[in-house]
Design a protein around this motif. Structure first.
Motif, PDB file in Angstrom:
ATOM      1  N   UNK A  60      83.043  43.863  31.723  1.00 49.22           N
ATOM      2  CA  UNK A  60      82.983  44.216  30.334  1.00 49.22           C
ATOM      3  C   UNK A  60      81.659  43.515  29.216  1.00 49.22           C
ATOM      4  N   UNK A  61      81.045  42.391  30.087  1.00 53.99           N
ATOM      5  CA  UNK A  61      80.223  41.973  29.007  1.00 53.99           C
ATOM      6  C   UNK A  61      79.286  41.575  30.152  1.00 53.99           C
ATOM      7  N   UNK A  62      77.964  42.237  30.495  1.00 51.50           N
ATOM      8  CA  UNK A  62      76.845  41.962  31.203  1.00 51.50           C
ATOM      9  C   UNK A  62      76.021  40.888  30.734  1.00 51.50           C
ATOM     10  N   UNK A  63      76.204  40.612  29.227  1.00 50.89           N
ATOM     11  CA  UNK A  63      75.473  39.600  28.764  1.00 50.89           C
ATOM     12  C   UNK A  63      76.729  38.849  27.591  1.00 50.89           C
ATOM     13  N   UNK A  64      77.575  38.085  28.542  1.00 48.81           N
ATOM     14  CA  UNK A  64      78.722  37.438  27.699  1.00 48.81           C
ATOM     15  C   UNK A  64      78.326  36.405  26.781  1.00 48.81           C
ATOM     16  N   UNK A  65      79.219  36.495  25.706  1.00 50.31           N
ATOM     17  CA  UNK A  65      79.190  35.317  24.683  1.00 50.31           C
ATOM     18  C   UNK A  65      79.350  34.077  24.985  1.00 50.31           C
ATOM     19  N   UNK A  66      79.021  33.159  24.309  1.00 46.76           N
ATOM     20  CA  UNK A  66      78.953  31.626  24.720  1.00 46.76           C
ATOM     21  C   UNK A  66      80.515  31.378  25.103  1.00 46.76           C
ATOM     22  N   UNK A  67      81.512  31.844  24.376  1.00 47.92           N
ATOM     23  CA  UNK A  67      82.621  31.272  24.596  1.00 47.92           C
ATOM     24  C   UNK A  67      83.364  31.758  25.707  1.00 47.92           C
ATOM     25  N   UNK A  68      83.017  33.035  26.016  1.00 49.39           N
ATOM     26  CA  UNK A  68      83.741  33.544  27.338  1.00 49.39           C
ATOM     27  C   UNK A  68      82.965  33.065  28.344  1.00 49.39           C
ATOM     28  N   UNK A  69      81.653  32.786  28.610  1.00 49.87           N
ATOM     29  CA  UNK A  69      81.032  32.415  29.703  1.00 49.87           C
ATOM     30  C   UNK A  69      80.998  30.990  30.079  1.00 49.87           C
ATOM     31  N   UNK A  70      80.697  29.927  29.278  1.00 47.47           N
ATOM     32  CA  UNK A  70      80.586  28.700  29.464  1.00 47.47           C
ATOM     33  C   UNK A  70      81.694  27.763  28.983  1.00 47.47           C
ATOM     34  N   UNK A  71      82.250  27.988  27.798  1.00 47.73           N
ATOM     35  CA  UNK A  71      82.934  27.156  27.113  1.00 47.73           C
ATOM     36  C   UNK A  71      84.274  26.550  28.048  1.00 47.73           C
ATOM     37  N   UNK A  72      84.555  27.017  29.026  1.00 46.18           N
ATOM     38  CA  UNK A  72      85.410  26.428  29.797  1.00 46.18           C
ATOM     39  C   UNK A  72      84.823  25.261  30.673  1.00 46.18           C
ATOM     40  N   UNK A  73      83.580  25.204  31.001  1.00 44.75           N
ATOM     41  CA  UNK A  73      83.012  23.980  31.528  1.00 44.75           C
ATOM     42  C   UNK A  73      82.354  23.101  30.664  1.00 44.75           C
TER      43      UNK A  73
END
Length: 249
Positions: A60-73
């Motif tokens: 869905x997002x080849x260049x994901x937003x910050x919240x979707x890609x990294x915030x979980x870590x």
């Protein structure tokens, strides 16, 4: 006269059956090549990572937003006063470091750097971790990771135990450093840098705007705890780095 044992007879039969099977496979491949395409070899270099994005979100997002890609870590790290060089002032609940014209009177510590550097209090040994640093207020800085045992006179990225990206304002050059080897990256200065650490695999650095742009990735094979680490250009008076607060999702 030699008498064959049961095991020897079984081995002879098994060998004959194996030969017959191989001949049959060859015959089928020759006669019906389209019905029996060659099997693809598995990708031995592809690994499943506990820190990887799901295939659905990546599609869905080849260049994901910050919240979707990294915030979980996300880890809200803070500067360690016991390691800060005495001409670095730590403020804002230990989230901001600034080059000072005058010495800061810290308590004596054997962990204190003798050059313009500081570590964070939080060290990581396993898993995935992410933090962001606002770099727009400094004209000379390095953002990276280092073992806690890095020499107190060793500059970040010049040793085997540290990795970083570095901006040198007078030269207008962004570089990646490890083991005193420089990799030139680009000429424009990132205003915010994200660091994504996957222990015993990689550390990646991103320029952060409304999206992440990968600057550089180092492979790391390190079993010792790694700490967020920072260098500031000592002649850039009042130049500062600020750790950006991120909510883990």
């Amino acid at each position: 006269m030699h008498k064959f044992t049961i095991d020897e007879k079984f081995n002879v039969v098994r060998s004959a059956v194996g030969d017959l099977k191989r001949k049959l496979e060859i015959l089928l491949l020759e006669e019906y090549p389209q019905q029996f395409p060659p099997a693809q070899s598995p990708d031995l270099h592809q690994e499943t990572s506990v820190c990887s994005l799901s295939s659905e979100s990546a599609a869905k997002s080849p260049e994901p937003s910050i919240s979707s890609q990294f915030s979980r870590w996300a880890d809200n790290v803070t500067f360690d006063l016991t390691t800060a060089y005495d001409r670095l002032a730590i403020t804002d609940q230990n989230r901001k470091v600034m080059v000072s014209s005058n010495p800061t009177y810290y308590e004596p510590s054997l962990k204190r750097f003798c050059i313009s550097q500081v570590l964070c209090s939080q060290g990581f040994s396993t898993g995935c971790h992410y933090w962001e640093v606002i770099t727009k207020d400094s004209d000379g800085w390095a953002v990276g990771v280092a073992r806690g045992t890095i020499g107190r006179r060793d500059r970040l990225g010049r040793t085997e135990s540290s990795w970083c990206v570095e901006w040198v304002g007078p030269q207008k050059q962004l570089s990646a450093w490890h083991r005193n080897q420089e990799t030139l990256l680009r000429n424009d200065k990132p205003l915010k840098v994200g660091v994504f650490l996957e222990l015993q695999k990689t550390v990646s650095f991103y320029a952060i705007t409304d999206r992440e742009m990968l600057l550089h990735t180092f492979e790391i094979n390190n079993s010792n705890p790694l700490y967020p680490a920072f260098w500031l250009y000592s002649l850039d008076k009042n130049g500062s780095l600020t750790i950006n607060h991120i909510n883990r999702k």
